[in-house]
Design an enzyme around this catalytic site. Structure first.
Site, PDB file in Angstrom:
ATOM      1  N   LYS A  47      46.695  35.885  40.682  1.00 34.87           N
ATOM      2  CA  LYS A  47      47.266  37.101  40.057  1.00 34.87           C
ATOM      3  C   LYS A  47      47.971  37.968  41.075  1.00 34.87           C
ATOM      4  O   LYS A  47      48.989  38.589  40.767  1.00 34.87           O
ATOM      5  CB  LYS A  47      46.182  37.889  39.313  1.00 34.87           C
ATOM      6  CG  LYS A  47      45.297  38.784  40.164  1.00 34.87           C
ATOM      7  CD  LYS A  47      44.428  39.684  39.290  1.00 34.87           C
ATOM      8  CE  LYS A  47      43.373  40.404  40.085  1.00 34.87           C
ATOM      9  NZ  LYS A  47      43.908  41.501  40.927  1.00 34.87           N
ATOM     10  N   LYS A  90      35.481  28.301  44.234  1.00 36.37           N
ATOM     11  CA  LYS A  90      35.148  28.038  45.639  1.00 36.37           C
ATOM     12  C   LYS A  90      33.638  28.019  45.732  1.00 36.37           C
ATOM     13  O   LYS A  90      32.959  28.448  44.797  1.00 36.37           O
ATOM     14  CB  LYS A  90      35.731  29.114  46.553  1.00 36.37           C
ATOM     15  CG  LYS A  90      35.273  30.506  46.204  1.00 36.37           C
ATOM     16  CD  LYS A  90      35.948  31.553  47.002  1.00 36.37           C
ATOM     17  CE  LYS A  90      35.226  31.831  48.264  1.00 36.37           C
ATOM     18  NZ  LYS A  90      35.681  33.044  48.931  1.00 36.37           N
ATOM     19  N   THR A 111      42.884  46.318  43.427  1.00 40.75           N
ATOM     20  CA  THR A 111      44.163  45.790  43.927  1.00 40.75           C
ATOM     21  C   THR A 111      45.270  46.275  42.999  1.00 40.75           C
ATOM     22  O   THR A 111      45.295  45.904  41.828  1.00 40.75           O
ATOM     23  CB  THR A 111      44.121  44.257  43.960  1.00 40.75           C
ATOM     24  OG1 THR A 111      43.049  43.857  44.807  1.00 40.75           O
ATOM     25  CG2 THR A 111      45.434  43.684  44.501  1.00 40.75           C
ATOM     26  N   CYS A 158      41.858  36.476  42.442  1.00 40.32           N
ATOM     27  CA  CYS A 158      42.727  37.245  43.350  1.00 40.32           C
ATOM     28  C   CYS A 158      44.055  36.561  43.644  1.00 40.32           C
ATOM     29  O   CYS A 158      45.105  37.045  43.234  1.00 40.32           O
ATOM     30  CB  CYS A 158      41.964  37.565  44.633  1.00 40.32           C
ATOM     31  SG  CYS A 158      40.603  38.700  44.335  1.00 40.32           S
ATOM     32  N   GLU A 164      40.619  46.409  49.409  1.00 41.08           N
ATOM     33  CA  GLU A 164      39.450  45.583  49.661  1.00 41.08           C
ATOM     34  C   GLU A 164      39.867  44.201  50.134  1.00 41.08           C
ATOM     35  O   GLU A 164      40.830  43.661  49.632  1.00 41.08           O
ATOM     36  CB  GLU A 164      38.669  45.429  48.349  1.00 41.08           C
ATOM     37  CG  GLU A 164      37.431  44.675  48.501  1.00 41.08           C
ATOM     38  CD  GLU A 164      36.652  45.247  49.693  1.00 41.08           C
ATOM     39  OE1 GLU A 164      36.332  46.437  49.621  1.00 41.08           O
ATOM     40  OE2 GLU A 164      36.474  44.534  50.676  1.00 41.08           O
ATOM     41  N   PHE A 165      39.125  43.621  51.107  1.00 37.24           N
ATOM     42  CA  PHE A 165      39.441  42.263  51.578  1.00 37.24           C
ATOM     43  C   PHE A 165      38.239  41.336  51.452  1.00 37.24           C
ATOM     44  O   PHE A 165      38.237  40.241  52.008  1.00 37.24           O
ATOM     45  CB  PHE A 165      39.911  42.315  53.037  1.00 37.24           C
ATOM     46  CG  PHE A 165      41.115  43.206  53.242  1.00 37.24           C
ATOM     47  CD1 PHE A 165      40.981  44.461  53.798  1.00 37.24           C
ATOM     48  CD2 PHE A 165      42.370  42.796  52.820  1.00 37.24           C
ATOM     49  CE1 PHE A 165      42.080  45.291  53.960  1.00 37.24           C
ATOM     50  CE2 PHE A 165      43.479  43.617  52.968  1.00 37.24           C
ATOM     51  CZ  PHE A 165      43.328  44.870  53.536  1.00 37.24           C
ATOM     52  N   LEU A 166      37.232  41.747  50.700  1.00 41.50           N
ATOM     53  CA  LEU A 166      36.045  40.897  50.628  1.00 41.50           C
ATOM     54  C   LEU A 166      36.345  39.595  49.882  1.00 41.50           C
ATOM     55  O   LEU A 166      37.178  39.557  48.990  1.00 41.50           O
ATOM     56  CB  LEU A 166      34.875  41.649  50.000  1.00 41.50           C
ATOM     57  CG  LEU A 166      34.964  42.127  48.563  1.00 41.50           C
ATOM     58  CD1 LEU A 166      34.581  41.005  47.590  1.00 41.50           C
ATOM     59  CD2 LEU A 166      33.995  43.289  48.347  1.00 41.50           C
ATOM     60  N   ARG A 167      35.675  38.539  50.298  1.00 44.58           N
ATOM     61  CA  ARG A 167      35.808  37.235  49.640  1.00 44.58           C
ATOM     62  C   ARG A 167      34.558  36.965  48.828  1.00 44.58           C
ATOM     63  O   ARG A 167      33.448  37.269  49.287  1.00 44.58           O
ATOM     64  CB  ARG A 167      35.942  36.124  50.699  1.00 44.58           C
ATOM     65  CG  ARG A 167      37.211  36.160  51.520  1.00 44.58           C
ATOM     66  CD  ARG A 167      37.054  35.330  52.785  1.00 44.58           C
ATOM     67  NE  ARG A 167      36.017  35.901  53.613  1.00 44.58           N
ATOM     68  CZ  ARG A 167      35.459  35.246  54.640  1.00 44.58           C
ATOM     69  NH1 ARG A 167      35.794  33.998  54.908  1.00 44.58           N
ATOM     70  NH2 ARG A 167      34.516  35.829  55.368  1.00 44.58           N
TER      71      ARG A 167
HETATM   72  C1  UDX Z   1      40.536  36.344  48.480  1.00 40.70           C
HETATM   73  C2  UDX Z   1      40.818  36.900  49.870  1.00 40.70           C
HETATM   74  O1  UDX Z   1      40.393  35.966  50.832  1.00 40.70           O
HETATM   75  C3  UDX Z   1      40.067  38.206  50.064  1.00 40.70           C
HETATM   76  O2  UDX Z   1      40.381  38.774  51.330  1.00 40.70           O
HETATM   77  C4  UDX Z   1      40.479  39.199  48.977  1.00 40.70           C
HETATM   78  O3  UDX Z   1      39.789  40.377  49.083  1.00 40.70           O
HETATM   79  C5  UDX Z   1      40.245  38.575  47.626  1.00 40.70           C
HETATM   80  O4  UDX Z   1      40.900  37.335  47.514  1.00 40.70           O
HETATM   81  P1  UDX Z   1      38.565  35.014  47.309  1.00 40.70           P
HETATM   82  O5  UDX Z   1      39.431  35.004  46.111  1.00 40.70           O
HETATM   83  O6  UDX Z   1      37.139  35.324  47.166  1.00 40.70           O
HETATM   84  O7  UDX Z   1      39.174  36.047  48.401  1.00 40.70           O
HETATM   85  O8  UDX Z   1      38.650  33.550  47.922  1.00 40.70           O
HETATM   86  P2  UDX Z   1      39.209  32.826  49.225  1.00 40.70           P
HETATM   87  O9  UDX Z   1      38.074  32.456  50.096  1.00 40.70           O
HETATM   88  O10 UDX Z   1      40.303  33.577  49.808  1.00 40.70           O
HETATM   89  O11 UDX Z   1      39.767  31.485  48.546  1.00 40.70           O
HETATM   90  C6  UDX Z   1      40.782  31.594  47.576  1.00 40.70           C
HETATM   91  C7  UDX Z   1      41.141  30.211  47.067  1.00 40.70           C
HETATM   92  O12 UDX Z   1      41.848  29.483  48.074  1.00 40.70           O
HETATM   93  C8  UDX Z   1      39.940  29.349  46.681  1.00 40.70           C
HETATM   94  O13 UDX Z   1      40.227  28.666  45.484  1.00 40.70           O
HETATM   95  C9  UDX Z   1      39.833  28.363  47.837  1.00 40.70           C
HETATM   96  O14 UDX Z   1      39.287  27.129  47.423  1.00 40.70           O
HETATM   97  C10 UDX Z   1      41.295  28.188  48.230  1.00 40.70           C
HETATM   98  N1  UDX Z   1      41.488  27.777  49.633  1.00 40.70           N
HETATM   99  C11 UDX Z   1      41.071  28.610  50.629  1.00 40.70           C
HETATM  100  C12 UDX Z   1      42.149  26.571  49.899  1.00 40.70           C
HETATM  101  O15 UDX Z   1      42.529  25.824  49.005  1.00 40.70           O
HETATM  102  N2  UDX Z   1      42.360  26.227  51.210  1.00 40.70           N
HETATM  103  C13 UDX Z   1      41.957  27.025  52.246  1.00 40.70           C
HETATM  104  O16 UDX Z   1      42.193  26.648  53.401  1.00 40.70           O
HETATM  105  C14 UDX Z   1      41.283  28.252  51.954  1.00 40.70           C
END
Ligand code: UDX
Length: 474
Positions: free
Chosen positions: A279, A336, A120, A276, A150-153
């Site tokens: 930052k 998460k 990123t 992600c 990348e968009f992976l979670r």
């Molecule tokens: C994120 C993006 O979703 C992904 O596409 C990108 O590539 C990387 O960043 P990630 O960081 O793995 O992925 O987590 P994500 O599932 O997006 O959750 C991010 C945070 O938001 C977590 O702390 C989660 O608990 C919080 N969250 C998510 C909420 O508080 N409420 C929601 O409805 C969804």
């Protein structure tokens, strides 16, 4: 294709294993020799569902091996740059690792190859990369730059690789997009043996988006910042619901029915974390500022998120009156579920505030205990959720692991000193809990008192202050 992936973190290792799984010959590199040794030993430096199987299987099949960067870039047809871009103190992305890889590619790679930016990075990084490669190339390297965000979670990274909503390619020449299409063909045509779903059917074909490198780079930051904004928005709505006695889950349901809004990422709670969103929002604000745009909206998204933990602790204070000297259990430490990642995890900040206020905190996470202990040793880390809740006067749920929905509530109630649960992720069933004699406080939902016809355990059923408060308002 002979592909090299530089950086064996979440994005790099996952991409390397998945690219090998769809048939490419992959060398995955990292400048951390210890990490390479761990990987060569068949272990993974982090927990990610399905990843270990993929790494093992493709290692055995000779399609995946671990290398130093110097060796990996030597004669690759395509090189994915997947190194970390952590935040600098001023919030900008630290691009030093990306610059180092560019230099190594310039000095070691020969012939023609694609250099693919997957980390990123701020907009226009690919232009800098191109210049670096030309500047330091001493072996007549010919290459094309590609931005492939990348968009992976985390927690569903493998599924996200094989079933993405879209694959974004930022290129300067059409032919380069065609070469990238070759790399992703099995994913685009969904012609692979799915490592996630036994019955892998009816998955839609991912969208294939070809644009210029700068737009592709912006898609990543804009997407993550928009999702973070959605979360901060629903968190503010939750606070409003608490103030007026409404139920945010119903509000989110009503909002999400509108396809222009959509139900995803409307779960309020103790804030977003991970490596992600925090930052990327910061970096996007900085990128905009450098371009003369004051992205004040995102600054407020950050501020709202920063206030979530203090607001949750205020609820605990309201229930317990005094936090100092109290036994408090915390369930969930990772940022998460389905990951052991505690970077920028709201739960860690919660532990920090509770301990700072003098609470005795016992914590449990299905995967992240060790990583949490490494960053915050001042809590007691327990082997199971019941041990953490033993004699607790309040139980706080910080991460919505599935395991916490399958609890023996009677056993829990017997273990706790006071049957009080504060659910920071609205993940538990208030009705079920109150049926077992617990008082329940969620986020943006009316607090619910224990049903009184439940046989008393040794812990007194004291209606929560939130419930008392409600009685007054009603
Ligand atoms: C994120 C993006 O979703 C992904 O596409 C990108 O590539 C990387 O960043 P990630 O960081 O793995 O992925 O987590 P994500 O599932 O997006 O959750 C991010 C945070 O938001 C977590 O702390 C989660 O608990 C919080 N969250 C998510 C909420 O508080 N409420 C929601 O409805 C969804």
């Amino acid at each position: 294709m002979k592909i090299s992936v530089i950086g064996a973190g979440y994005v790099g290792l996952t991409s390397a294993a998945c690219l090998a799984e769809i048939g490419h010959t992959v060398r995955c590199a990292d400048n951390d020799e210890r990490k390479l040794d761990v990987l060569r030993g068949g272990q993974l430096p982090f927990f990610e569902p399905h990843l270990e199987d993929l790494v093992t299987r493709n290692g055995k099949a000779g399609r995946l091996r671990f290398e130093t960067t110097e060796n990996a870039v030597a004669d690759a047809e395509a090189i994915f740059i997947c190194v970390g871009t952590p935040p600098l103190d001023n919030g900008e992305a630290d691009l030093s690792a990306v610059a180092n890889v560019a230099r190594t590619i310039a000095q070691r790679a020969t012939g023609y190859c694609l250099v693919i930016e997957k980390s990123t990075v701020p907009v226009q990084t690919s232009q800098q990369l191109k210049r670096q490669l030309q500047l330091y190339s001493n072996k007549g390297l010919r290459c094309d730059l590609v931005s492939n965000p990348e968009f992976l979670r985390e927690g569903s990274a493998i599924e996200d690789f094989f079933h993405p909503d879209r694959i974004v390619i930022g290129v300067e020449r059409e032919e380069v997009a065609a070469r990238m299409r070759e790399i992703y063909r099995p994913v685009l045509e969904q012609t692979f043996q799915c490592p996630v779903h036994a019955e892998c059917t009816a998955h839609k074909t991912p969208a294939w988006i070809v644009t210029d490198p700068s737009s592709a780079e912006l898609i990543k930051h804009a997407s993550n910042s928009f999702l973070a904004m959605k979360i901060s928005f629903i968190n503010m709505v939750a606070d409003l619901c608490e103030a007026v006695g409404a139920d945010v889950t119903k509000v989110a349901l009503g909002m999400g029915m509108d396809p222009r809004i959509g139900p995803a990422f409307l779960n309020p709670g103790i804030g977003f974390g991970g490596f992600c969103f925090p930052k990327d929002v910061q970096a996007f604000v900085r990128i905009a500022a450098k371009a003369g745009c004051d992205f004040s909206l995102l600054k407020e998204v950050e501020n709202i998120n920063k206030r979530r933990i203090e607001r949750f602790v205020e609820k605990v204070r309201k229930e317990l009156w005094v936090i100092r000297g109290r036994k408090i259990a915390v369930w969930g430490l990772s940022f998460k579920p389905n990951t052991d990642d505690v970077r920028f995890a709201p739960a860690i900040e919660l532990l920090r505030l509770l301990v700072r206020e003098g609470a005795e905190v016992s914590a449990y996470d299905p995967q992240a205990n060790d990583k949490a202990k490494a960053v915050f040793p001042n809590a007691r880390y327990c082997a199971d959720p019941y041990e953490a809740a033993q004699d607790a006067e309040a139980l706080l749920l910080a991460t919505e692991w599935e395991e916490f929905r399958r609890i023996d509530w009677q056993r829990l109630r017997d273990a706790m000193d006071r049957p009080l649960i504060l659910d920071g992720r609205n993940t538990l069933d208030a009705n079920e809990l109150t049926g077992h004699g617990f008082n329940y406080v969620g986020v943006g939902r009316p607090a619910v008192a224990a049903k009184t016809n439940v046989p008393a355990a040794d812990s007194a059923i004291e209606p929560t202050n939130a419930v008392k408060g409600l009685a007054e308002t009603r």
